[in-house]
Design an enzyme around this catalytic site. Sequence first.
Site, short mmCIF file in Angstrom:
data_model
loop_
_atom_site.label_atom_id
_atom_site.label_comp_id
_atom_site.label_asym_id
_atom_site.label_seq_id
_atom_site.Cartn_x
_atom_site.Cartn_y
_atom_site.Cartn_z
CG ASP A 127 -5.41 -7.90 -4.75
OD1 ASP A 127 -5.32 -7.99 -3.50
OD2 ASP A 127 -6.50 -7.95 -5.35
CE LYS A 149 -5.37 -1.12 10.63
NZ LYS A 149 -4.83 -1.00 9.26
CE1 TYR A 169 -10.31 -0.88 9.51
CE2 TYR A 169 -11.01 0.11 11.59
CZ TYR A 169 -10.09 0.00 10.56
OH TYR A 169 -8.94 0.76 10.59
N GLY A 226 0.82 -1.21 0.00
CA GLY A 226 0.00 0.00 0.00
C GLY A 226 0.84 1.25 0.00
CB SER A 285 0.54 3.84 -4.57
OG SER A 285 -0.75 3.58 -4.03
NE ARG A 286 -3.87 6.65 -3.41
CZ ARG A 286 -4.26 5.58 -4.13
NH1 ARG A 286 -4.62 4.47 -3.51
NH2 ARG A 286 -4.26 5.62 -5.44
N GLY A 287 -0.40 8.07 0.93
CA GLY A 287 -0.66 8.10 2.36
C GLY A 287 0.52 7.72 3.25
CB ILE A 288 0.58 6.00 6.54
CG1 ILE A 288 -0.31 7.01 7.27
CG2 ILE A 288 1.62 5.43 7.49
CD1 ILE A 288 -1.19 6.42 8.36
#
Length: 419
Positions: free
Chosen positions: A74, A172, A168, A17, A19-22
């Site tokens: 993925d 998590k 969720y 993950g 590609s962006r954000g954290i």
Amino acid sequence: MLQNTGKLAGLTLFVTGGSRGIGKAIALKAARDGANVIIAAKTAVPHPKLPGTIYTAAQEVEAAGGKALACVVDIRDEQQIGEAVQKAVDKFGGIDILVNNASAISLTGTLETPMKKVDLMLGINLRGTYLTSKLVIPHLLKSRSPHILNLSPPLNLNPVWFKNHTAYTMAKYGMSMCVLGMAEEFRGQIAVNALWPRTAIQTAAMDMLGGDGIGKQCRTADIMADAAYAILSRPKDYTGHFVVDEDILKEEGVIDFEQYAVQPGHPLLPDFFLDDAPETLVKKMEEHGATPAFKPPSSSAAPPSSSGPIESTFDVIRTVINEDVVKTTQGVYRFDLSGEHGGVWFLDLKSGSGSAGQGEPPVKADVVMTLDSNDFTKMFAGKLKPTLAFMSGKLRIKGDMTLAIKLEKLMSRMNKAKL
């Protein structure tokens, strides 16, 4: 900001993950040391609503001083992960650090969560983290600085963190259970830790969940990148820890946390799963001179009319709804109120100029909100932040969460109308 020390120079990070954000922020922090970074994510072509791709992230890594490898992955697909791991080993000679950042979220109750969403969250958060770890661990065992870092919360079993979004939380916490188990399984061989933010972090996901205005209540992803850097710079015997970003940075000597704020000086929104109840956080923030965004303001609302507080609230609602509001909202809301002024009320923002009143909505509701009548009045008067009401269990939401978020804009209009 935490200064780079060069401790990650030449090390290879596999970031899911990224590609962006954290995830991207952690990748860029490592790149400034001269690290090699595998950006493992699904976004190969630009997303219509979300910024960045694996290729733009890789370009930023190299511009920051690192070396990059962009891989379409993925993390539910074992073959794709395996191929990306092999490409990383072929290009950089091994893998030293795994950052399990990829995650999916749906803050919905059991009856409102389609199994497709349940499978997505469990597939990415739990299974994806476990599977990626399983495939990367053989290479970590060959490293001199082996780390696994999961972006997941402490295992807080307070039911308040389960009852509104059980699926969720299960997914998590699955990431956190990987930390709990693997830290012991590979103690002395690989450091396995979790990292979670003290406050909300401004990311594309947060913008989608919180709507307009949420950003000013957040910190930037830089605080998570600095905290991750602090963890990954430690020896492999630092393992099995559920770290909160602010806490480890204090250990590193960071004093000024305003530098991480999107809007310095603005009260911050606490993140999920931490021990402090929202009410306790209000008290702590006040002790430090802050006025929490979710705390009832000192000024009182106008007294209710003789027709009752709920009808008075809807009187004001009717003054602020119009064709423009209907056009931008396109949703029908039902309010199931309990307590002193209990009853069923509706707000139709889907047809004509909008309508509101007591009883069932004219068509099936897109969103059903269940709460005490007194909390309803406080929420629409600006005395109770919807986010706080939801987090503390005072507000239950069924249906379209995006439409639920849009309602907060209407509340802001009502506050300006001096409800």
